[in-house]
Scaffold this motif. Structure first.
Motif, PDB file in Angstrom:
ATOM      1  N   VAL A 184       0.840  -1.195   0.000  1.00 26.92           N
ATOM      2  CA  VAL A 184       0.000   0.000   0.000  1.00 26.92           C
ATOM      3  C   VAL A 184       0.877   1.247   0.000  1.00 26.92           C
ATOM      4  CG1 VAL A 184      -1.746   1.306   1.278  1.00 26.92           C
ATOM      5  CG2 VAL A 184      -1.897  -1.193   1.136  1.00 26.92           C
ATOM      6  N   ARG A 185       1.913   1.251   0.820  1.00 30.25           N
ATOM      7  CA  ARG A 185       2.829   2.400   0.850  1.00 30.25           C
ATOM      8  C   ARG A 185       3.503   2.579  -0.508  1.00 30.25           C
ATOM      9  NH1 ARG A 185       4.428  -0.461   5.344  1.00 30.25           N
ATOM     10  NH2 ARG A 185       6.588  -0.691   4.599  1.00 30.25           N
ATOM     11  N   TYR A 187       2.464   1.623  -3.481  1.00 34.36           N
ATOM     12  CA  TYR A 187       1.510   2.108  -4.476  1.00 34.36           C
ATOM     13  C   TYR A 187       1.205   3.594  -4.300  1.00 34.36           C
ATOM     14  CZ  TYR A 187      -3.046   3.406  -6.272  1.00 34.36           C
ATOM     15  OH  TYR A 187      -4.078   4.101  -6.856  1.00 34.36           O
ATOM     16  N   LEU A 188       0.930   4.011  -3.076  1.00 31.19           N
ATOM     17  CA  LEU A 188       0.557   5.412  -2.869  1.00 31.19           C
ATOM     18  C   LEU A 188       1.719   6.353  -3.173  1.00 31.19           C
ATOM     19  CD1 LEU A 188      -1.670   4.987   0.278  1.00 31.19           C
ATOM     20  CD2 LEU A 188      -2.406   5.845  -1.940  1.00 31.19           C
ATOM     21  N   MET A 189       2.926   5.949  -2.868  1.00 32.56           N
ATOM     22  CA  MET A 189       4.089   6.772  -3.218  1.00 32.56           C
ATOM     23  C   MET A 189       4.275   6.833  -4.732  1.00 32.56           C
ATOM     24  SD  MET A 189       6.826   5.781  -0.250  1.00 32.56           S
ATOM     25  CE  MET A 189       6.402   6.025   1.490  1.00 32.56           C
ATOM     26  N   ALA A 190       4.092   5.704  -5.402  1.00 32.79           N
ATOM     27  CA  ALA A 190       4.184   5.692  -6.857  1.00 32.79           C
ATOM     28  C   ALA A 190       3.105   6.579  -7.470  1.00 32.79           C
ATOM     29  CB  ALA A 190       4.049   4.261  -7.372  1.00 32.79           C
ATOM     30  N   HIS A 191       1.926   6.538  -6.883  1.00 31.85           N
ATOM     31  CA  HIS A 191       0.810   7.373  -7.344  1.00 31.85           C
ATOM     32  C   HIS A 191       1.193   8.854  -7.295  1.00 31.85           C
ATOM     33  CE1 HIS A 191      -3.699   8.064  -7.636  1.00 31.85           C
ATOM     34  NE2 HIS A 191      -3.228   9.268  -7.382  1.00 31.85           N
ATOM     35  N   GLU A 192       1.727   9.287  -6.161  1.00 27.63           N
ATOM     36  CA  GLU A 192       2.064  10.701  -6.025  1.00 27.63           C
ATOM     37  C   GLU A 192       3.281  11.075  -6.872  1.00 27.63           C
ATOM     38  OE1 GLU A 192      -0.173  12.381  -4.914  1.00 27.63           O
ATOM     39  OE2 GLU A 192      -1.258  10.803  -3.846  1.00 27.63           O
ATOM     40  N   LEU A 193       4.253  10.193  -7.000  1.00 26.14           N
ATOM     41  CA  LEU A 193       5.394  10.474  -7.870  1.00 26.14           C
ATOM     42  C   LEU A 193       4.954  10.615  -9.325  1.00 26.14           C
ATOM     43  CD1 LEU A 193       8.147   8.106  -6.408  1.00 26.14           C
ATOM     44  CD2 LEU A 193       8.170  10.621  -6.393  1.00 26.14           C
ATOM     45  N   SER A 194       3.952   9.857  -9.730  1.00 28.00           N
ATOM     46  CA  SER A 194       3.453   9.957 -11.104  1.00 28.00           C
ATOM     47  C   SER A 194       2.869  11.331 -11.388  1.00 28.00           C
ATOM     48  CB  SER A 194       2.409   8.865 -11.367  1.00 28.00           C
ATOM     49  OG  SER A 194       2.991   7.586 -11.276  1.00 28.00           O
ATOM     50  N   HIS A 195       2.381  11.989 -10.335  1.00 23.26           N
ATOM     51  CA  HIS A 195       1.835  13.340 -10.519  1.00 23.26           C
ATOM     52  C   HIS A 195       2.932  14.368 -10.797  1.00 23.26           C
ATOM     53  CE1 HIS A 195      -2.361  12.670  -9.981  1.00 23.26           C
ATOM     54  NE2 HIS A 195      -2.267  12.219  -8.746  1.00 23.26           N
ATOM     55  N   LEU A 196       4.169  14.017 -10.567  1.00 17.18           N
ATOM     56  CA  LEU A 196       5.247  14.934 -10.940  1.00 17.18           C
ATOM     57  C   LEU A 196       5.278  15.159 -12.450  1.00 17.18           C
ATOM     58  CD1 LEU A 196       8.167  13.626  -8.675  1.00 17.18           C
ATOM     59  CD2 LEU A 196       6.751  15.663  -8.310  1.00 17.18           C
ATOM     60  N   LYS A 197       4.813  14.157 -13.195  1.00 16.83           N
ATOM     61  CA  LYS A 197       4.795  14.265 -14.657  1.00 16.83           C
ATOM     62  C   LYS A 197       3.399  14.458 -15.228  1.00 16.83           C
ATOM     63  CE  LYS A 197       9.070  11.718 -15.432  1.00 16.83           C
ATOM     64  NZ  LYS A 197       9.753  10.627 -16.194  1.00 16.83           N
ATOM     65  N   HIS A 198       2.390  14.028 -14.476  1.00 17.84           N
ATOM     66  CA  HIS A 198       1.014  14.133 -14.963  1.00 17.84           C
ATOM     67  C   HIS A 198       0.135  14.628 -13.826  1.00 17.84           C
ATOM     68  CE1 HIS A 198       2.189  11.860 -18.547  1.00 17.84           C
ATOM     69  NE2 HIS A 198       2.750  10.968 -17.733  1.00 17.84           N
ATOM     70  N   MET A 199      -0.256  15.895 -13.875  1.00 15.97           N
ATOM     71  CA  MET A 199      -1.099  16.464 -12.819  1.00 15.97           C
ATOM     72  C   MET A 199      -2.576  16.185 -13.107  1.00 15.97           C
ATOM     73  SD  MET A 199       0.819  17.639 -10.477  1.00 15.97           S
ATOM     74  CE  MET A 199      -0.428  18.531  -9.538  1.00 15.97           C
ATOM     75  N   ARG A 216      -0.870  -1.929  -7.690  1.00 11.95           N
ATOM     76  CA  ARG A 216      -2.039  -1.048  -7.674  1.00 11.95           C
ATOM     77  C   ARG A 216      -3.328  -1.778  -7.305  1.00 11.95           C
ATOM     78  NH1 ARG A 216      -5.562   1.874 -11.957  1.00 11.95           N
ATOM     79  NH2 ARG A 216      -4.299   0.962 -13.595  1.00 11.95           N
ATOM     80  N   LYS A 217      -3.629  -2.886  -7.947  1.00 15.79           N
ATOM     81  CA  LYS A 217      -4.901  -3.561  -7.686  1.00 15.79           C
ATOM     82  C   LYS A 217      -4.992  -4.067  -6.255  1.00 15.79           C
ATOM     83  CE  LYS A 217      -5.964  -4.966 -12.430  1.00 15.79           C
ATOM     84  NZ  LYS A 217      -6.240  -6.119 -13.341  1.00 15.79           N
ATOM     85  N   GLU A 218      -3.927  -4.674  -5.767  1.00 18.37           N
ATOM     86  CA  GLU A 218      -3.932  -5.186  -4.389  1.00 18.37           C
ATOM     87  C   GLU A 218      -4.061  -4.048  -3.386  1.00 18.37           C
ATOM     88  OE1 GLU A 218      -1.141  -8.734  -3.557  1.00 18.37           O
ATOM     89  OE2 GLU A 218      -0.225  -7.649  -5.226  1.00 18.37           O
ATOM     90  N   ALA A 219      -3.314  -2.967  -3.628  1.00 18.44           N
ATOM     91  CA  ALA A 219      -3.332  -1.843  -2.695  1.00 18.44           C
ATOM     92  C   ALA A 219      -4.691  -1.157  -2.682  1.00 18.44           C
ATOM     93  CB  ALA A 219      -2.239  -0.839  -3.063  1.00 18.44           C
ATOM     94  N   GLU A 220      -5.287  -0.957  -3.846  1.00 16.96           N
ATOM     95  CA  GLU A 220      -6.595  -0.313  -3.907  1.00 16.96           C
ATOM     96  C   GLU A 220      -7.652  -1.180  -3.228  1.00 16.96           C
ATOM     97  OE1 GLU A 220      -7.202   0.567  -8.024  1.00 16.96           O
ATOM     98  OE2 GLU A 220      -6.258   2.540  -7.869  1.00 16.96           O
TER      99      GLU A 220
END
Length: 234
Positions: A184-185, A187-199, A216-220
């Motif tokens: 879960v940690r 996935y959520l960190m990857a999610h926010e890092l992805s926003h560095l390139k895609h807001m 992603r699927k397991e964490a969600e």
């Protein structure tokens, strides 16, 4: 069968506290679980018939019980005697009123000192500081491996969001993430890092997220099941 009084509904053997909220701004009945108050919040127009509201709750019995019972996974208050998991390691909270030093971890315990009335605050303060160090290291490891660098990391006591990333590259994470599993940690960190390139949450954003993490699927699914209860803890 549903039994009720003004503050509780009982489905078979399960008592569910109810908070009735009349609102001039709503046109229909709605119900949701309030994790912080451990109750079913029912919002209704003024003068809405209570018998009609109870019939609605009876029809939603399975949904209400499913979501209410999830709240038992995490306690609202973190108190001595409970076992918590920090970055995948279990610790039993121990209160030692005669010791000094605030709070610290041993191999198997979280020791909290001082007067009993202050233990809750000291536990939460310790976990926030622990989260600041642990989550910073985990985010740095993931961001460095992907050559992505946020401008700053803030650890906050949020009530509804696990994380965010603004246009300046500042990432915010909830301190409660230290109580979640590693997937879960990650996935959520990857999610926010992805926003560095895609807001946004475009297909390009999700493609990048899936490139950064396989979880992603397991964490969600985990967050859907336990997220609301954990957000209310502390």
């Amino acid at each position: 069968m549903l039994h009720t009084d003004d503050n509780t509904v009982v489905f078979d053997q399960t008592e569910v506290p109810v908070i009735w909220r009349s609102s001039q701004r709503t046109r229909r009945l709605s119900a949701r679980i309030d994790p912080r108050q451990r109750a079913l919040l029912v919002t209704h127009p003024p003068s809405y018939p209570r018998t009609k509201a109870l019939l609605f709750l009876k029809q939603q019995k399975d949904w209400i019980l499913e979501h209410f019972e999830k709240l038992s996974y995490f306690p609202v208050l973190l108190t001595p005697g409970q076992v918590i998991t920090l970055c995948d390691m279990p610790y039993t909270i121990i209160h030692d009123p005669e010791a000094q030093g605030g709070a610290w971890l041993t191999d198997t315990t979280l020791v909290v000192t001082g007067q009993p009335e202050f233990t809750g605050r000291r536990i939460t303060d310790f976990l926030k500081n622990y989260a600041r160090k642990a989550l910073t290291l985990e985010l740095q490891a993931l961001s460095h491996s992907q050559n992505m660098q946020p401008s700053r990391l803030d650890i906050r006591d949020t009530k509804s969001r696990w994380g965010s990333c603004n246009s300046q590259g500042r990432i915010m994470l909830s301190w409660r993430l230290v109580l979640t599993p590693a997937i879960v940690r990650h996935y959520l960190m990857a999610h926010e890092l992805s926003h560095l390139k895609h807001m946004n949450h475009s297909s390009a954003f999700w493609h990048l997220t899936d490139t950064l993490t396989p979880h992603r699927k397991e964490a969600e699914a985990w967050l859907k099941h336990y997220g609301a209860a954990l957000m209310a803890a502390g």
